[in-house]
Design an enzyme around this catalytic site. Structure first.
Site, PDB file in Angstrom:
ATOM      1  N   LYS B  76      77.104 -36.774 140.722  1.00 42.02           N
ATOM      2  CA  LYS B  76      76.242 -35.843 139.984  1.00 42.02           C
ATOM      3  C   LYS B  76      75.982 -36.459 138.612  1.00 42.02           C
ATOM      4  CE  LYS B  76      76.102 -30.921 138.591  1.00 42.02           C
ATOM      5  NZ  LYS B  76      76.850 -29.638 138.604  1.00 42.02           N
ATOM      6  N   SER B 151      74.350 -25.635 140.444  1.00 40.60           N
ATOM      7  CA  SER B 151      73.615 -26.705 139.800  1.00 40.60           C
ATOM      8  C   SER B 151      73.777 -28.067 140.478  1.00 40.60           C
ATOM      9  CB  SER B 151      74.079 -26.841 138.352  1.00 40.60           C
ATOM     10  OG  SER B 151      75.435 -27.270 138.313  1.00 40.60           O
ATOM     11  N   SER B 175      78.743 -23.832 141.101  1.00 42.66           N
ATOM     12  CA  SER B 175      77.790 -24.943 141.200  1.00 42.66           C
ATOM     13  C   SER B 175      78.101 -25.986 142.261  1.00 42.66           C
ATOM     14  CB  SER B 175      77.649 -25.636 139.846  1.00 42.66           C
ATOM     15  OG  SER B 175      76.810 -24.886 139.008  1.00 42.66           O
TER      16      SER B 175
END
Lengths: 490, 492
Positions: B76, B151, B175
């Site tokens: 990420k 997210s 997330s």
């Protein structure tokens, strides 16, 4: 109604004390001063995204030592909080500090005033925090020649304790006495180098005035970042004067932060309470509460060195110094050590104290150097005092020897030998000199003998001066006096 | 090759069926040909990946293969990667090349993993749909008209589309788990403090936690093993031994007590999601687990408490993005104030600004007690609820998300509805507990996720439950048809 002209000054202090740890409070960077800008700024100090603080336990220990030295409660679970505001030298956009649960709780410090009285100044608390970096406003411009500011983050993250007093001081003298005492405590503890010109100790003074007898405190102002005792004294005097005049002219003091410029000796308003920041304090989620056990405290207490109060008592007791002299010497651990060495080497503590407080202090101040860097060692001062006591040199010649020693010309004995400064104490030799003076100055002798009282006393000095001139000051003054008295008698 | 799990690829590499370079080239090619539509990557690092793959092959030849030797994965874009742009999905950091590696990156690399690139995400991890990214929305490979959740939406979509066998994510309020649920993969948020936060760009420091995202619980176990452990650079990292997560995966569930909170099955919950969840619970019962009804009375307050605490911390954490030292700086600032205002106004997107404002307000003088302190009290109540429940049960289960993947833009202008997407996941972050989401069914061609919440540091138990479920079912093996024709052409 009678106009009241008696005002009372109320002073509270906030003192930033840089702790002398090798590395910063939340990173491993060095805290040494004087390095190239930003050469001591790590990822953490630069507030790079994703970096996290790790508490330097050494800073906590130094804060605890301070707390113990001022008889304060030590908070066994203190908490770091974030104080949020934007400033270019504050890289994270917040300062990590303490608010609700500071490491050092209420304590007290005794101060001694010049009139010999003692007074207690209460410590409200002392908290640990990180210093900010520095903004450099000179010597920077962009390609178009427009002025720019530089940022040096070497200082960012240097550990500080901020000591906050109660508003217990009533005059600039008291405030300065407290400041000096605090300086003595932190340097004796070895937790701060005490270099005020380098910013190692910085004072904020909160000042208000009220009519004598008033119960409530007047509105206070805060003057920030005073880095010498002299500036502090001057800034307080000026602010007191300003506030009194303002009120007597029918105005009111507004709560504000002021800046004092030591060079121009002027102060100006920096910001008023209305435009003060809302710092939005909250506990820092990146740091755990600082837990201090009873055992930690006991272990640190065992390492406490002798502090100014205890040293002062010992100086009075062991060296028979006056309370005032003892207080002056005991306040600075280096001055105290210097004095004790000189006292031991000379065998005369009183003379050693006089020299340290008098000539040596004056000379150090004039040349702006610390006693640790004094060019005349304490051992050499001891030797010099011995030479005064055994009559080798007079006090006057001793100052000449001292100067030579200061210039690096050797030990007192070496200087005395090299310069032939040994006092002339041979009565026969001195008698010849006195006879010659009387023979060469018949006119003055006649005038002297005709004179009376004060006038005669004054004229006597002429003959002493002649004797000193002829012997380059080496004549033993007592012997010369006696000989002249005897030979000038009509 | 991309149909294989991490565990299978690990075996293939060990057996010499293919090299790390071949594997890396295969996935890089897949990303290059397919990600145009998904937008799951912000930055691809092919040169670095191939160099790492070659190094992994050499290490294996020298008998020095690490536990993840040669396995490709993606990070990420919230994790700092040395020499590689680390944007956090924001214009603010579009030009930021990190000078250092996050601990998670460092550890996975040390274990031999090969980084293919950095995945898309909601800006500064603030969002539940991956629509707040400066780099544009990520699309759900099950239906490219829909969001992948957020997210960690880029990581979820990339894994679901088999563009990469596994990825890292971070979870502040759901997330990892919510996008895992919406894309049909398995994702684990560890106990707060289990994985170091050093180098992970902070959103809400007291809630943020990194974790693995993969296609099975066994794969998550493999990754978590390498990611976990004490890190002296993170003061909130816990110094406690790391369990062997793979060793207990197969443990029978006989005697396992599963807490089922009625608060996770509100009347408003989609019936089909409720029944999918109950079917999964029935499967576990069949394996010897007992279902126990538990109460979590304070979890109703978790969304409002979270939307005070997380923005409050974020408002402070994001103060460092001021245009002074790195990141976005506006053109021609008139003065310092102008530089701050315009750099931050232009550098941050709308959702980030909204949360900074909310957080600043919550911490303001006169409001602190009413908002921040009360939220902290609620947080303690929620932790106490879980603690009481765990007195009687081993794990707690329920749906991960109250809904399936929704259409792009559907909630863009309605932040509160968007915030409710995390209603079942947020309480777990507030309590600091570990929890996993895994697929447990399909409705209308879209996956449904269920959540397994464990007690502190009981990641091994959660993974065991999930693995046993996955051994008995095949929901986790379902892959979207996305890119199948293209792959058929491109696959060697």
């Amino acid at each position: 109604m009678e106009k009241i002209t008696e005002w009372e000054t109320v002073i509270g202090l906030e003192i930033h004390v840089q702790l002398s740890t090798a590395s910063k409070i939340f990173s491993g960077s060095s805290t040494a001063v004087g390095a190239e800008p930003n050469s001591q700024a790590s990822l953490v100090d630069l507030a790079m995204p994703g970096t996290l603080p790790v508490l330097n336990r050494g800073a906590v220990e130094k804060a605890i030592l301070f707390g113990l030295a001022v008889n304060a409660e030590i908070c066994q679970r203190s908490v770091f909080e974030r104080k949020n505001y934007f400033y270019p030298d504050l890289p994270k956009g917040y300062q990590t500090t303490q608010l609700e649960a500071p490491i050092v709780g209420p304590g007290k410090v005794d101060i001694q005033l010049e009139n010999g009285e003692k007074k207690v100044v209460r410590i409200h608390h002392a908290h640990l925090e990180e210093d900010a970096g520095k903004s450099l406003h000179e010597e920077f411009s962009d390609a178009q020649g427009r002025g720019m500011s530089g940022i040096d983050l070497n200082r960012a993250g240097t550990p500080l304790i901020e000591v906050v007093t109660e508003p217990d001081m009533r005059s600039p003298e008291e405030a300065v006495a407290f400041a000096r005492k605090l300086h003595g405590i932190v340097t004796s503890l070895g937790i701060c180098d005490g270099e005020m010109s380098q910013g190692s100790m910085r004072f904020d003074v909160n000042v208000s005035v009220r009519r004598k007898g008033d119960e409530t405190l007047g509105t206070r102002t805060e003057t920030k970042n005073l880095n010498s005792f002299r500036f502090m004294d001057a800034a307080i005097r000026q602010e007191v004067q300003r506030q009194i005049e303002l009120i007597e002219d029918g105005g009111t003091v507004i709560q504000e932060t002021r800046l004092y410029n030591g060079d121009t000796q002027a102060s100006r308003s920096m910001r008023s309470k209305e435009d003060a920041n809302d710092y939005r304090y909250f506990p820092c989620p990146d740091l755990l509460p600082v837990v201090v056990t009873d055992a930690d405290i006991a272990a640190l207490r065992a390492t406490l060195p002798e502090l100014p109060d205890a040293r002062e008592a010992r100086f009075i007791d062991s060296y028979q110094l006056s309370a005032y002299d003892a207080g002056l010497l005991a306040g600075n651990r280096f001055a105290a050590a210097y004095f004790e060495t000189a006292a031991q080497h000379s065998g005369d503590a009183k003379l050693a104290a006089n020299w340290v407080i008098g000539d040596i202090s004056a000379r150090l101040n004039a040349e702006d150097i610390a006693i640790e860097q004094c060019p005349v060692s304490a051992e050499n001062l001891g030797q010099l005092i011995q030479r005064i006591k055994d009559g080798t040199v007079s006090s006057k010649i001793a100052r000449q020897v001292f100067d030579a020693c200061w210039q690096g010309e050797g030990s007192p004995d070496e200087v005395i030998a090299a310069k032939g400064l040994k006092q002339m104490s041979d009565t026969g030799e001195l008698e010849k000199i006195v006879d010659q003076i009387i023979a060469d100055n018949a006119e003055q002798v006649a005038a002297y003998q005709a004179a009376e009282g004060g006038k005669q006393k004054k004229m006597f000095g002429f003959f002493v001066g002649q004797a000193m001139k002829l012997t380059q000051g080496k004549a033993n003054p007592q012997q010369i006096n006696a000989l002249l008295q005897q030979k000038l008698a009509p | 090759m991309h149909r294989k799990t991490l565990t299978e690829l690990q075996a293939g590499l060990a057996a010499g069926d293919f090299s790390a370079r071949e594997l890396t080239e295969h996935f890089l090619k897949r990303i290059q040909s397919l990600d145009g539509e998904l937008n799951s990557f912000i930055t691809l690092t092919p040169e670095q990946a191939l160099a790492q793959a070659d190094a992994a092959d050499q290490a294996r030849a020298a008998g020095q293969a690490g536990p993840l030797n040669g396995l490709p994965l993606a990070h990420k874009d919230i994790f700092c990667t040395r020499g590689v742009r680390t944007s956090c999905g924001s214009r603010m950091l579009d030009n930021f090349i990190s000078p250092y590696d996050a601990t998670v990156v460092e550890r996975l690399q040390a274990a031999g993993a090969v980084m293919l690139g950095k995945t898309n995400m909601d800006e500064f991890a603030m969002g539940s749909s991956n629509e707040t990214s400066w780099y544009g929305p990520v699309r759900n490979p099950w239906d490219t008209g829909r969001v992948p959740g957020g997210s960690s939406g880029g990581s979820a979509a990339a894994v679901a589309a088999r563009l990469v066998p596994a990825a890292t994510g971070t979870d502040t309020g759901g997330s990892i788990r919510q996008p895992a649920a919406l894309t049909g993969i398995t994702g684990l948020k560890p106990t707060y403090g289990r994985v170091s936060r050093w180098g992970m760009i902070a959103f809400a420091s007291s809630l943020d936690q990194a974790g693995p995202m993969a296609t099975s619980a066994a794969d998550c176990a493999l990754l978590l093993q390498a990611m976990s452990g004490h890190d002296p650079r993170d003061s909130t990292s816990v110094n406690q031994p790391v369990d062997n997560y793979s060793a207990t995966l197969d443990k029978p569930l006989t005697g396992l007590r599963i807490g089922v909170p009625e608060e996770f099955f509100p009347a408003t919950l989609d019936d089909r999601i409720a029944s999918t969840t109950r079917a999964a619970l029935a499967e576990l019962e069949k394996q010897g687990a007992t279902l126990v009804s538990v109460r979590l009375p304070s979890v109703d307050l978790s969304v409002p408490a979270y939307y005070v605490i997380a923005p409050a911390e974020a408002s402070s954490n994001l103060s460092r993005f001021d245009g002074v030292r790195y990141g976005y700086r506006c053109d021609d600032p008139a003065d310092l104030e102008d530089m701050y205002k315009r750099s931050r106004s232009e550098g941050f997107g709308a959702e980030v600004k909204r949360r900074i404002l909310v957080g600043t307000y919550a911490l303001s003088h006169g409001y602190y007690d009413a908002y921040y302190l009360r939220a902290q009290k609620v947080r303690r109540l929620i932790s106490n609820d879980f603690a009481a429940a765990f007195d009687n049960v081993d794990v707690i289960m329920g749906p991960t998300s109250p809904e399936q993947a929704f259409e792009l833009g559907a909630k863009k202008d309605d932040p509160v509805t968007m915030y409710m997407a995390d209603v079942f996941t947020i309480a777990v972050n507030l309590a600091g507990l570990p929890a996993l989401s895994m697929p447990a069914g399909m409705i209308d061609g879209l996956p449904v996720g269920i959540q397994v919440i464990g007690n502190y540091f009981r990641e091994a138990q959660i993974l065991n439950v999930a693995h046993r479920f996955q051994q008995a079912t095949n929901w986790h093996q379902k892959a979207p048809s996305f890119g199948e024709t293209a792959t058929a052409k491109g696959d060697a």
